[in-house]
Every structure is written in C-alpha cells, then in structure tokens.
Design a protein around this motif. Structure first.
Motif, PDB file in Angstrom:
ATOM      1  N   THR A 117       0.843  -1.186   0.000  1.00 51.73           N
ATOM      2  CA  THR A 117       0.000   0.000   0.000  1.00 51.73           C
ATOM      3  C   THR A 117       0.882   1.241   0.000  1.00 51.73           C
ATOM      4  O   THR A 117       1.755   1.402   0.860  1.00 51.73           O
ATOM      5  CB  THR A 117      -0.910   0.014   1.239  1.00 51.73           C
ATOM      6  N   LEU A 118       0.667   2.108  -0.967  1.00 53.87           N
ATOM      7  CA  LEU A 118       1.443   3.337  -1.036  1.00 53.87           C
ATOM      8  C   LEU A 118       0.886   4.363  -0.061  1.00 53.87           C
ATOM      9  O   LEU A 118      -0.316   4.384   0.208  1.00 53.87           O
ATOM     10  CB  LEU A 118       1.400   3.900  -2.456  1.00 53.87           C
ATOM     11  N   PRO A 119       1.749   5.227   0.474  1.00 50.46           N
ATOM     12  CA  PRO A 119       1.242   6.305   1.345  1.00 50.46           C
ATOM     13  C   PRO A 119       0.246   7.169   0.587  1.00 50.46           C
ATOM     14  O   PRO A 119       0.388   7.412  -0.609  1.00 50.46           O
ATOM     15  CB  PRO A 119       2.517   7.084   1.694  1.00 50.46           C
ATOM     16  N   ASN A 120      -0.763   7.623   1.290  1.00 53.54           N
ATOM     17  CA  ASN A 120      -1.797   8.452   0.683  1.00 53.54           C
ATOM     18  C   ASN A 120      -1.472   9.922   0.945  1.00 53.54           C
ATOM     19  O   ASN A 120      -1.621  10.396   2.067  1.00 53.54           O
ATOM     20  CB  ASN A 120      -3.158   8.087   1.289  1.00 53.54           C
ATOM     21  N   PRO A 121      -1.075  10.660  -0.088  1.00 55.27           N
ATOM     22  CA  PRO A 121      -0.718  12.075   0.112  1.00 55.27           C
ATOM     23  C   PRO A 121      -1.893  12.926   0.586  1.00 55.27           C
ATOM     24  O   PRO A 121      -1.672  14.031   1.091  1.00 55.27           O
ATOM     25  CB  PRO A 121      -0.247  12.521  -1.276  1.00 55.27           C
TER      26      PRO A 121
ATOM     27  N   ARG B  30      -3.727  12.383   3.033  1.00 54.35           N
ATOM     28  CA  ARG B  30      -3.774  12.434   4.502  1.00 54.35           C
ATOM     29  C   ARG B  30      -3.223  13.767   5.005  1.00 54.35           C
ATOM     30  O   ARG B  30      -3.737  14.346   5.959  1.00 54.35           O
ATOM     31  CB  ARG B  30      -2.949  11.296   5.101  1.00 54.35           C
ATOM     32  N   SER B  31      -2.152  14.203   4.372  1.00 55.85           N
ATOM     33  CA  SER B  31      -1.520  15.474   4.756  1.00 55.85           C
ATOM     34  C   SER B  31      -0.922  16.116   3.515  1.00 55.85           C
ATOM     35  O   SER B  31       0.262  15.945   3.211  1.00 55.85           O
ATOM     36  CB  SER B  31      -0.441  15.242   5.815  1.00 55.85           C
TER      37      SER B  31
ATOM     38  N   ASP C 105       2.389  18.082   3.861  1.00 59.07           N
ATOM     39  CA  ASP C 105       3.599  17.276   4.011  1.00 59.07           C
ATOM     40  C   ASP C 105       4.056  16.694   2.681  1.00 59.07           C
ATOM     41  O   ASP C 105       5.246  16.411   2.499  1.00 59.07           O
ATOM     42  CB  ASP C 105       3.351  16.139   5.008  1.00 59.07           C
ATOM     43  N   ALA C 106       3.119  16.469   1.766  1.00 63.36           N
ATOM     44  CA  ALA C 106       3.459  15.950   0.446  1.00 63.36           C
ATOM     45  C   ALA C 106       3.850  17.059  -0.526  1.00 63.36           C
ATOM     46  O   ALA C 106       4.147  16.782  -1.694  1.00 63.36           O
ATOM     47  CB  ALA C 106       2.277  15.171  -0.120  1.00 63.36           C
TER      48      ALA C 106
ATOM     49  N   GLU D 223      -9.035   7.400   5.937  1.00 65.99           N
ATOM     50  CA  GLU D 223      -8.257   8.428   5.245  1.00 65.99           C
ATOM     51  C   GLU D 223      -9.076   8.917   4.059  1.00 65.99           C
ATOM     52  O   GLU D 223     -10.027   8.253   3.637  1.00 65.99           O
ATOM     53  CB  GLU D 223      -6.914   7.866   4.770  1.00 65.99           C
TER      54      GLU D 223
END
Length: 266
Positions: A3-7, A9-10, A13-14, A34
C-alpha cells in the motif's frame, strides 16, 4: 499488495498546494480512515485536469473529472465501498469478460447477436496507432468536456491516490456498476487491459457513469466488432438500454474510430 502512502492524509507534508475543495471519506460503511479522493470547489475548465495531473502525479495522485449529474450527486453521496473491493491485479480481464458474456449474452442480446453465444475472446490490438499519446488525448478530452457553456459544463476535477488510471474506480470504492458487478476491481482489471491494448484512460466518473479516452481505437470493422463484445460484457446497458441495440450497430457507431467511450449502468 504493498500500500502506497496516501498524500491526501496530509497534502502539506506531500508538498501539495491544493485549491479549495472537499476531501471525501464518506462510505457506505461509515467514515473511511483516510481521504479516498479530493475534488475542487470550482467547476473544472480547460486546463484544470492537466494542471492537477502535473501537480499530483509525482506524489502518487491521478486526476479524474467528477460528474455530479443533474441532481448534483457529488462523491460523498456515491455510496463508496472501498472495504468491499479486491485488487485489480488479482483478476484476469479475459476471465472477467468471458464470465459476464456467458451470463448475459444468451438472454440480453437481440436474437441476431445472441446466436453467437460462444465468447469470441479478447479483441486484438488495433493495427494502426492514433496520433496522440494516451495522456495527451486524455487531457484533450478533459478540456473538451469542461468547455465553459458546453453540454457537460459543471464537472469538478479531483485527485485520487492510485497507481494507474485503470485503478481509480477501485481506489475510491466506486459502486456505480453495482447492479452488474459489486466488486469494481474486476472491471478495473478490464480497464487495465484496455490501457495496454487501446491506450485507454479513465477521464470522468459520475454516480453510475464513466468516460474513457482511447488513444488507439479500432480502425477496421473487424477490430470494432471484436471489441463491441467486450463492451457488452463490461456494460450490457450500453446496448440493452440504447438505440444502438445490436453489436453490429454499436461497433459501427460507438467503437469504430471512437476516441471516447462512455458507459452507464442502470
């Protein structure tokens, strides 16, 4: 599947500076952990889709136009169900399509069409390539459908955390085809195959509608006829609920040379 990080969410930060909009986490089963997607507050205009693609692609977000329809049904009202979706990579496009064909062709195609009951197999890659890249054509189609004063004006532009365009419906848990298939990841496996064979890209989604750009459409009657069978298996309502009510007519009018495919599930 990793699972790739979900930008979403923040976004800060991305490194994302998004215009005013809505983060959607509403699902059929309650709030998701999320955001499933973000869509803009303002109507999309030519250039919006391309701008969001340039902004989101480096961090794993892909653009899609959001069609609220006449009732302005935006994604928080779409009965999204991400927890009920499998992974597109676990399915084979031909197996999915063959299953639908065998289930529906005999009963739902007109007599002339349904006489050919055997699944014809996947359509070949068209012999002639189109003049545009898949992304270039998708951007052009997005610009066309968001023209101010055009018949589809009022679309919003969104971003979805997805690896590839074909995965966008499953990534948000889209349930538009629920009367045909509850696990849209199975249809996404077909979209992946269409990406590879026809340069297809998911450009827009509505409550139960989809618009796909196609940079390598069929250019012969034989190619179009083979692909029409896939379209029927993917979305029987395109023929069953249409004036293009036979595979032959549908192939000629909706597939041959067509750089835009539209689907609607009743």
């Amino acid at each position: 599947m990793a699972t790739l990080p979900n930008p979403l969410r923040s976004p800060a930060d991305a490194g994302l500076l998004l215009p005013p909009g809505t983060f959607v986490d509403s699902t059929w089963d309650g709030p998701w952990h999320e955001p499933l997607l973000w869509y803009g507050e303002e109507d999309a205009v030519p250039g919006t889709w391309s701008g969001l693609r340039e902004l989101g692609r480096p961090v794993g977000l892909l653009p899609v136009l959001i069609d609220g329809g006449m009732r302005n049904e935006l994604p928080q009202y779409w009965d999204l169900a991400p927890d009920r979706m499998s992974y597109a990579g676990d399915h084979e496009a031909e197996e999915v399509l063959r299953g639908f064909w065998e289930e529906y062709a005999g009963d739902e195609l007109p007599p002339g069409d349904s006489s050919v009951i055997a699944w014809p197999g996947l359509a070949p890659v068209p012999a002639v390539a189109g003049p545009d890249t898949p992304e270039g054509l998708a951007a052009a189609i997005a610009d066309q459908v968001t023209e101010i004063g055009g018949p589809m004006a009022g679309l919003r532009a969104g971003l979805v955390p997805a690896r590839r365009s074909a995965d966008i419906p499953a990534a948000i848990g889209w349930t538009g085809p629920t009367n045909h298939e509850n696990d849209v990841a199975r249809l996404c496996a077909v979209l992946r195959s269409w990406e590879d064979r026809f340069g297809a890209r998911v450009v827009a989604l509505g409550f139960d509608t989809m618009i796909v750009s196609v940079s390598r459409p069929p250019t012969t009657a034989a190619e179009a006829g083979a692909l029409a069978a896939e379209h029927f298996a993917f979305c029987p309502d395109n023929i069953q609920q249409s004036t293009l009510s036979t595979l032959e007519v549908y192939a000629e009018k909706a597939v041959l040379h067509q750089e835009v495919w539209s689907f609607w599930w009743d």
